[in-house]
Structures are given as structure tokens and as C-alpha cells.
Scaffold this active site. Sequence first.
Site, PDB file in Angstrom:
ATOM      1  N   LYS A  62      75.300 -24.096  -3.353  1.00  0.00           N
ATOM      2  CA  LYS A  62      73.835 -24.367  -3.836  1.00  0.00           C
ATOM      3  C   LYS A  62      72.971 -23.923  -3.073  1.00  0.00           C
ATOM      4  O   LYS A  62      72.837 -24.469  -1.642  1.00  0.00           O
ATOM      5  CB  LYS A  62      73.765 -26.011  -3.964  1.00  0.00           C
ATOM      6  CG  LYS A  62      72.351 -26.215  -4.724  1.00  0.00           C
ATOM      7  CD  LYS A  62      71.983 -27.849  -4.416  1.00  0.00           C
ATOM      8  CE  LYS A  62      71.367 -28.028  -3.046  1.00  0.00           C
ATOM      9  NZ  LYS A  62      70.087 -27.423  -2.813  1.00  0.00           N
TER      10      LYS A  62
ATOM     11  N   GLU B  49      75.647 -29.112   9.986  1.00  0.00           N
ATOM     12  CA  GLU B  49      75.003 -27.856  10.763  1.00  0.00           C
ATOM     13  C   GLU B  49      73.525 -28.449  10.696  1.00  0.00           C
ATOM     14  O   GLU B  49      73.036 -28.064   9.770  1.00  0.00           O
ATOM     15  CB  GLU B  49      75.167 -26.948  10.446  1.00  0.00           C
ATOM     16  CG  GLU B  49      76.523 -26.214  10.980  1.00  0.00           C
ATOM     17  CD  GLU B  49      76.952 -26.064  12.347  1.00  0.00           C
ATOM     18  OE1 GLU B  49      75.991 -26.278  13.133  1.00  0.00           O
ATOM     19  OE2 GLU B  49      78.076 -26.207  12.686  1.00  0.00           O
TER      20      GLU B  49
ATOM     21  N   GLU C 236      61.206 -31.164  16.149  1.00  0.00           N
ATOM     22  CA  GLU C 236      61.337 -29.834  15.855  1.00  0.00           C
ATOM     23  C   GLU C 236      60.363 -29.233  15.203  1.00  0.00           C
ATOM     24  O   GLU C 236      60.401 -29.706  13.868  1.00  0.00           O
ATOM     25  CB  GLU C 236      62.604 -29.880  15.259  1.00  0.00           C
ATOM     26  CG  GLU C 236      63.409 -28.538  14.878  1.00  0.00           C
ATOM     27  CD  GLU C 236      64.342 -28.177  13.723  1.00  0.00           C
ATOM     28  OE1 GLU C 236      64.414 -29.482  13.120  1.00  0.00           O
ATOM     29  OE2 GLU C 236      65.228 -27.482  13.871  1.00  0.00           O
TER      30      GLU C 236
HETATM   31  P1  NAD Z   1      66.735 -29.556   4.110  1.00  0.00           P
HETATM   32  O1  NAD Z   1      67.609 -30.879   4.871  1.00  0.00           O
HETATM   33  O2  NAD Z   1      65.438 -30.344   3.716  1.00  0.00           O
HETATM   34  O3  NAD Z   1      67.605 -28.894   2.965  1.00  0.00           O
HETATM   35  C1  NAD Z   1      68.891 -28.270   3.320  1.00  0.00           C
HETATM   36  C2  NAD Z   1      69.466 -28.085   1.887  1.00  0.00           C
HETATM   37  O4  NAD Z   1      69.944 -29.394   1.474  1.00  0.00           O
HETATM   38  C3  NAD Z   1      68.705 -27.779   0.752  1.00  0.00           C
HETATM   39  O5  NAD Z   1      69.693 -26.982  -0.023  1.00  0.00           O
HETATM   40  C4  NAD Z   1      68.259 -28.843   0.058  1.00  0.00           C
HETATM   41  O6  NAD Z   1      68.039 -28.668  -1.390  1.00  0.00           O
HETATM   42  C5  NAD Z   1      69.544 -29.853   0.220  1.00  0.00           C
HETATM   43  N1  NAD Z   1      69.216 -31.492  -0.014  1.00  0.00           N
HETATM   44  C6  NAD Z   1      67.953 -31.799   0.008  1.00  0.00           C
HETATM   45  N2  NAD Z   1      68.286 -33.416   0.043  1.00  0.00           N
HETATM   46  C7  NAD Z   1      69.499 -33.478  -0.104  1.00  0.00           C
HETATM   47  C8  NAD Z   1      70.273 -34.775  -0.408  1.00  0.00           C
HETATM   48  N3  NAD Z   1      69.891 -35.802  -0.439  1.00  0.00           N
HETATM   49  N4  NAD Z   1      71.434 -34.336  -0.570  1.00  0.00           N
HETATM   50  C9  NAD Z   1      72.105 -33.264  -0.552  1.00  0.00           C
HETATM   51  N5  NAD Z   1      71.468 -32.058  -0.533  1.00  0.00           N
HETATM   52  C10 NAD Z   1      70.050 -32.151  -0.061  1.00  0.00           C
HETATM   53  O7  NAD Z   1      66.404 -28.330   5.381  1.00  0.00           O
HETATM   54  P2  NAD Z   1      65.464 -27.342   5.221  1.00  0.00           P
HETATM   55  O8  NAD Z   1      63.957 -27.874   5.505  1.00  0.00           O
HETATM   56  O9  NAD Z   1      65.854 -26.507   3.945  1.00  0.00           O
HETATM   57  O10 NAD Z   1      65.890 -26.277   6.538  1.00  0.00           O
HETATM   58  C11 NAD Z   1      65.616 -26.706   7.884  1.00  0.00           C
HETATM   59  C12 NAD Z   1      66.549 -27.655   8.749  1.00  0.00           C
HETATM   60  O11 NAD Z   1      67.514 -26.964   8.719  1.00  0.00           O
HETATM   61  C13 NAD Z   1      65.907 -27.550  10.144  1.00  0.00           C
HETATM   62  O12 NAD Z   1      66.027 -28.923  10.609  1.00  0.00           O
HETATM   63  C14 NAD Z   1      66.953 -26.580  10.699  1.00  0.00           C
HETATM   64  O13 NAD Z   1      67.309 -26.908  12.262  1.00  0.00           O
HETATM   65  C15 NAD Z   1      68.042 -26.889  10.211  1.00  0.00           C
HETATM   66  N6  NAD Z   1      69.167 -25.731  10.095  1.00  0.00           N
HETATM   67  C16 NAD Z   1      70.245 -25.960  11.119  1.00  0.00           C
HETATM   68  C17 NAD Z   1      71.008 -24.734  11.261  1.00  0.00           C
HETATM   69  C18 NAD Z   1      72.480 -25.164  11.877  1.00  0.00           C
HETATM   70  O14 NAD Z   1      73.216 -24.206  11.816  1.00  0.00           O
HETATM   71  N7  NAD Z   1      72.742 -26.140  12.841  1.00  0.00           N
HETATM   72  C19 NAD Z   1      70.690 -23.641  10.699  1.00  0.00           C
HETATM   73  C20 NAD Z   1      69.596 -23.480   9.860  1.00  0.00           C
HETATM   74  C21 NAD Z   1      68.891 -24.468   9.632  1.00  0.00           C
END
Ligand code: NAD
Length: 472
Positions: A163, A236, A367
Site C-alpha cells: 500500500k 522504520e 522532527e
Molecule cells: P505516516 O505515518 O503518516 O504514513 C505512512 C504510511 O502509513 C502511509 O502509507 C499512510 O497511509 C499509512 N497509515 C497512516 N495511518 C495508518 C494507520 N493508522 N494504520 C496503518 N497505516 C497507516 O508517515 P508519512 O508522513 O507518510 O511519512 C513521514 C514519516 O516517515 C517521518 O516521520 C519519517 O521520518 C518517516 N520515515 C522513516 C523512514 C525510516 O526508514 N525509518 C523512512 C522514511 C520516512
Amino acid sequence: MTIDGKAVTAAATINAVNPATEQVVGTAPDCSREQLDQAVAAARHAFSAWSATPLNERRAVLGRMAGVLAANAATLGELLSQEQGKPLAKAQEEVLISAHWCAEVAKLPLEPDTLADTPDSLVQVHRVPIGVVGAIVPWNFPVALAFFKIAPALLAGNTMVLKPSPLTPLTALKFGELLRDALPPGVFNVVSGGDALGPWMTAHPGIDKISFTGSTATGRKVMESGAATLKRLTLELGGNDAAIVLPDVDVNAVAPLIFWGAFANSAQFCLAIKRLYIHDAVYDRLSQALAKLAGSVKLGAATEAGVELGPVQNKAQFERLKGLLADCKAQGLRLLAGGEVAQQPGYFFPVTLVDNPPESSRIVQEEPFGPILPLLRFTDIDDAVARANASPYGLGASVWTADEAQGLAIGRRLQAGTVWVNEIHTISPIKPMAGHKQSGLGVEQGEDGLLEYTLPQTVSLKRGGQASGAGA
Ligand code: NAD
């Protein structure tokens, strides 16, 4: 969407918006609960044959996937740059990196460990696949972060339902389509949808493992939801990476490395430098060099010639950054670059440097995930290490110094899963990457990352035809 090797549309759609223009660039299916069930059922059905496929054949399939990605890098890169906002060249590079990942992960070892092989007994630990993996990825690197999961999960013999983020669904839908002929039906399914779809996946009884990349806040929800069916998890999550610059650095040499370490991908990078600790002796010279780079970098739409940084990806993120900037201004903090958001279409946020804010300020504690960076002055290295470690996050960190031994020694004291000395972001398919503290759970990349998609199965044979029990 791609479900069981076939193209599937949905009754409803979601829009993908180009962050440079705020115009809709395409629509994606909004997967229904029944369609998710179909995707999971297809993945479960495909699992028995795929997991029994000889490892060398699965390695070959990954090689074919690498070929498909490389051959379509131009098309996929263009789509990615439109929905994500990053410069076209960087988008194409992301697709090629994903192809490289497939090709290199295909070479990782997965043979059983032999613990004993004597005339009396044979004891081996096999690594068996887990089943159906639900992969959930964010919008900052929608292709690479997906293939960091797809390649090891499929090599290990799992099947997958992927997804993408609702903010960047188009490229994933496209590579799902392009890969249909490279894989048996049902092995790799791609579904897109709105905010309900992720929670449906994490609660789905037919999904055995969730591999999630995203924010720490969502990671907690994933863990909570997965508990009901005791899913295996790899998380992650977010970071607030510190970089420590010692007084002996060659300022001109490190300035561009540190600048791009902080601002690549418009700083929408989990492993971006987000707190820059600079020794007092070089603080003024380095901050001036960084401000000069900030002033000369070309910010613009993905397709503009010579553009180096794109807009931030979405309105919510843009508003969040403006809020952090307003907070800096309200505190009377000095800005060394940026700070003025132009009134124009698109989510363009200028590279902004904040001069030595207090540790307790929001810009240091949170962050930002966008191009605003606090520069923090220190005189005592133990104090810098303590401040760097005073964070709930522990994703990455870096040390910059002419003294390699000292750099390594300081690096080892930093509480982070990846520590770089005099380099940054040299991630690779063979280097394990683990988030310490609230930056994650489990590992991605390398042999350790591959093993996250397996369960150990210990097989013990008593040789010589005589049955025996533990007490015999
Ligand atoms: P997010 O957590 O809002 O969303 C990530 C994904 O999760 C999306 O596909 C979203 O649709 C889905 N999602 C949202 N709510 C959910 C739920 N309740 N249950 C299951 N899935 C759900 O994150 P974002 O804003 O898309 O990305 C930014 C964040 O990701 C930052 O904090 C960044 O540091 C982190 N990030 C971490 C890594 C790593 O490898 N550690 C890499 C890239 C980004």
C-alpha cells in the site's frame, strides 16, 4: 491496482496532487474492504507455490524485476516527480536505486545454518518465509522505500500486498502493472486507498507480517492494531538525527556534504541531519558557508532546468513547516538563511537555517521533515554527545572530523542505529539499518533485514535409525 496479477479498478477514487502546482495529476483507486480481502486471498493462495519455488529461481525473478525497473526508469521517474515533487533526475535515480536493490538483495545468503553434522546427528536452522506481508510506505521516497521491502520479502519466499501513501499512489500502481509479467499472479499485489486502508491491513487476519515505514505516531498505532493477531512487525519510523562537527574539520570540504545531508529531497528524509551541533571554533565559518549554499540552491518544479530542490510534498507538511518557522520567529530566534515563504502556487519552502536555538525549542525537539535546520553551538564534546543523545529517537547520526579515531570513538557513543563518520547516507543493500529507541523496531537491509522476513525453523535429526527423546 494489481490483484492476483490482474488490473482492478475501484468504485471510488482518490486524487494525487502535484505539489509544485497544486493541480491534480492523476486519480488512484480507493480500494474497498472486499478488494483488500481479494488481494490478501490472492497472496495467501500464491504463497504455497512461491514459498516452495527454489531459492535460485526466486533470485532470478528479482533479477528480472530489476530489469523491468531499469528499462522503465524514465516513465516511472517522470510520474514520481509529478506526484512527489522531487527533481526529475532525482526521481529517475530513485527508480534506478530500486532496480539496484532488487539485483543486490537477490545475492544475499539465505542457506540453512548447520549447527551439528556428526555421525550421530544433523542439526540445521532453516529460514522459512512468514506468509503474506503487508507493506505500508510513506510519500518521501515512494519507490525506494517500497523496494526496500519488496525485494527481501519476495526473495525469502513471502507474498505481498503493498500500500503506497494516499499522497503518492501513482508510481506504485504503475510499477505494480509493469511487474505483472515478471511474477506469478498473486505474489505481488498493489492496492491504493485513503486513510481507512492502512488500518484494515494492520488488523487483517490474513496478513502475517506488517512491514511499515512512516512516522513514530503511526508506528505505535500499527503495533497496537497488529497485537490482536500477533503479527510480526518491522517498523522504520521517524528520526531527529544529530550531526556533530569537531573543531578540526576542513570547513569548505564538509559544508556541501553537510548541506546535502540535511536538505536532500527537500529534507523529507528520515535520515536527514535534523540537529547540527557545531564546535564554537568553527561555528561562524561553517554557518556562513551553509548560508551561502542555502542562498544559491535552486528551488523549483521538478521539470525546471537545473532545479536542485523541489517543493515539500503536501499541504499538511507545508503548513507544519510554516508553523515551526512562526514559532522560531515568535521566540525571536535569528535566521541565517531563508525564513520568507513566497506567495505563489506550490508548496515551496526556502532552505532555512536557525541560529543556535535553545535545546528546549520546538525546532530542536521535533522532527521538522522539511528544509528548516537548527545550528547548535557547543564547546565541550561530552556536552554535545549528551545533547545529541537526549532524544526519544535513535535513527541515524554523523560525526565530522579530521581525526578518524576520535570520530569513530564519538560515533560509537551516539545512540543511533546508523552512525556515519565524514560521510552520510551511504545506505546499501548490505548494511543493516535499525532504528534505535522510538525510531523503530527490527531491521531493514543486509542479511539481518532479509532474516526479518523469515522465521527460524530448527530441524534436528538423530542419525543411525534409532529414535530418541530428550531424556534418552
Ligand atoms: P505516516 O505515518 O503518516 O504514513 C505512512 C504510511 O502509513 C502511509 O502509507 C499512510 O497511509 C499509512 N497509515 C497512516 N495511518 C495508518 C494507520 N493508522 N494504520 C496503518 N497505516 C497507516 O508517515 P508519512 O508522513 O507518510 O511519512 C513521514 C514519516 O516517515 C517521518 O516521520 C519519517 O521520518 C518517516 N520515515 C522513516 C523512514 C525510516 O526508514 N525509518 C523512512 C522514511 C520516512
